[in-house]
Design an enzyme around this catalytic site. Structure first.
Site, short mmCIF file in Angstrom:
data_model
loop_
_atom_site.label_atom_id
_atom_site.label_comp_id
_atom_site.label_asym_id
_atom_site.label_seq_id
_atom_site.Cartn_x
_atom_site.Cartn_y
_atom_site.Cartn_z
N HIS A 61 34.58 41.41 42.77
CA HIS A 61 33.64 41.94 41.79
C HIS A 61 32.52 42.73 42.45
CE1 HIS A 61 34.95 39.06 38.37
NE2 HIS A 61 35.60 40.21 38.35
N HIS A 112 40.17 35.98 43.17
CA HIS A 112 39.91 34.99 42.10
C HIS A 112 41.17 34.26 41.67
CE1 HIS A 112 36.66 38.07 41.34
NE2 HIS A 112 36.02 36.99 41.68
N CYS A 123 41.56 33.33 47.24
CA CYS A 123 40.78 32.61 48.24
C CYS A 123 41.33 31.18 48.38
CB CYS A 123 39.31 32.56 47.82
SG CYS A 123 38.33 31.54 48.93
N HIS A 163 35.80 34.26 32.97
CA HIS A 163 35.91 34.75 34.34
C HIS A 163 37.37 34.66 34.82
CE1 HIS A 163 35.39 34.86 38.71
NE2 HIS A 163 34.26 35.51 38.47
N GLU A 193 38.75 33.82 37.55
CA GLU A 193 39.09 32.59 38.27
C GLU A 193 39.47 31.47 37.29
OE1 GLU A 193 36.06 31.04 40.99
OE2 GLU A 193 36.92 29.04 40.77
N THR A 232 34.40 27.69 41.44
CA THR A 232 33.93 27.63 42.84
C THR A 232 32.50 28.13 43.01
OG1 THR A 232 34.98 29.77 43.22
CG2 THR A 232 36.21 27.81 43.90
N SER A 283 29.66 39.91 39.05
CA SER A 283 30.00 38.91 40.05
C SER A 283 29.35 37.58 39.68
CB SER A 283 29.52 39.38 41.43
OG SER A 283 29.26 38.28 42.28
N ASN A 295 29.01 34.76 41.32
CA ASN A 295 28.10 34.12 42.29
C ASN A 295 26.79 34.89 42.43
OD1 ASN A 295 28.12 35.52 45.16
ND2 ASN A 295 30.15 35.76 44.29
N SER A 301 30.34 39.03 47.41
CA SER A 301 31.21 40.21 47.43
C SER A 301 30.42 41.49 47.68
CB SER A 301 31.98 40.29 46.11
OG SER A 301 31.12 40.10 45.02
FE1 F3S Z 1 36.20 31.94 48.28
FE2 F3S Z 1 33.87 30.85 48.16
FE3 F3S Z 1 34.08 33.36 48.66
S1 F3S Z 1 35.55 30.46 46.78
S2 F3S Z 1 35.91 34.01 47.56
S3 F3S Z 1 34.79 31.71 49.99
S4 F3S Z 1 32.50 32.43 47.40
#
Ligand code: F3S
Length: 283
Positions: free
Chosen positions: A40, A72, A94, A122, A124, A162, A219, A221, A263
């Site tokens: 993202h 994701h 991931c 989302h 994921e 996550t 995104s 996060n 990201s």
């Molecule tokens: Fe994976 Fe954590 Fe990044 S789940 S994609 S390492 S934020």
């Protein structure tokens, strides 16, 4: 003006891995598609598109080539469709997202109801719920958790997106445990990287005059970091690129904290930092 960078900044492990896999594929093969955005961040997606990556939402229009599954993850039903069309697959899911998918799948096979703390829209979570064969509920927060119908005869497991905030996850766990199901299992599948970024943004927001959270508006996060930061410091701003700094007032003498989503590439962060170093005055 001084600038303090968060301890964790730039790509996380999973994003670095996904982008490297896509770049490697683009050097060797054609055509290459990604099912939805590989990560993202518009800048990164646009850079990969210039190298030949085509972003698709509908597999029905693709008859040959390679399809990249984003970091994701993707619903097993869609992956099956891709394979049935004879297309090659590069899976950049991931490993931490994959772990959450496996946990959900195993629990569901054992007959547990699954509560996922996260955003149902989302990618994921849309993928994750398809790993579960029955009774899966996605709740965003305590309010939604309170409305869940869970009885004393139920066997319930709770897992998390996550990139959730630990506080929100634990608050939801508290609400569900009060419903006293027969069995309650809790799996904290929040990624360590996401937790560390949130802790670092929280710390910074307490000691600086203004916070910049750099990352994509879509995104999860990055949005979480912004929520964490703005709950402590009103002067917190989510910026995608240096262009978003135009309307900001940054006084000389201020301490500016800079955090980034997982990201956000280093080159976007560097451009933002360079611009605020030059800015220094209110418009
Ligand atoms: Fe994976 Fe954590 Fe990044 S789940 S994609 S390492 S934020």
């Amino acid at each position: 003006m001084s600038i303090v960078l968060a301890k964790k900044i730039g790509f996380c492990f999973g994003v670095k891995r996904a982008v490297a896999m896509a770049e490697e594929a683009l050097e060797k093969k054609r055509p290459i598609y990604s099912f939805g955005s590989i990560i993202h961040n518009k800048e990164v997606v646009s850079a990969l598109s210039k190298k030949g990556l085509k972003v698709i939402k509908d597999i029905g229009k693709v008859s040959r080539g390679t399809v990249i599954i984003s970091s994701h993850g993707l619903s097993p039903k869609v992956v099956k469709k891709i394979s049935e069309r004879g297309l090659d697959v590069i899976d950049t899911t991931c490993p931490f997202v994959r772990k959450a998918q496996r946990i959900a799948q195993n629990l569901s096979r054992r007959g547990c109801s699954i509560v996922v703390v996260g955003d149902a829209r989302h990618p994921e979570i849309r993928a994750l719920v398809d790993f579960v064969s029955r009774d899966v509920f996605v709740v965003k927060n305590v309010g939604e958790a309170k409305k869940l119908r869970i009885g004393r005869a139920d066997r319930v497991s709770i897992i998390s997106q996550t990139t959730q905030s630990t506080e929100n996850f634990l608050d939801v766990v508290k609400v569900i445990s009060k419903k006293k199901p027969k069995e309650l299992r809790v799996f904290n599948t929040i990624c360590k990287d996401a937790e560390e970024r949130q802790a670092s943004a929280r710390q910074l927001a307490r000691v600086v005059d203004l916070m910049l959270i750099i990352g994509g508006r879509d995104s999860a996060n990055t949005k979480r970091l912004y929520e964490v930061s703005s709950s402590i410091l009103k002067d917190s701003h989510l910026v995608e690129t240096e262009a978003d700094l135009a309307d900001l007032c940054i006084n000389p003498g201020w301490v500016v904290g800079v955090a980034s989503g997982a990201s956000t590439p280093d080159w976007v962060i560097k451009k933002v930092v360079k611009k605020i170093q030059r800015k220094g005055l209110c418009n």
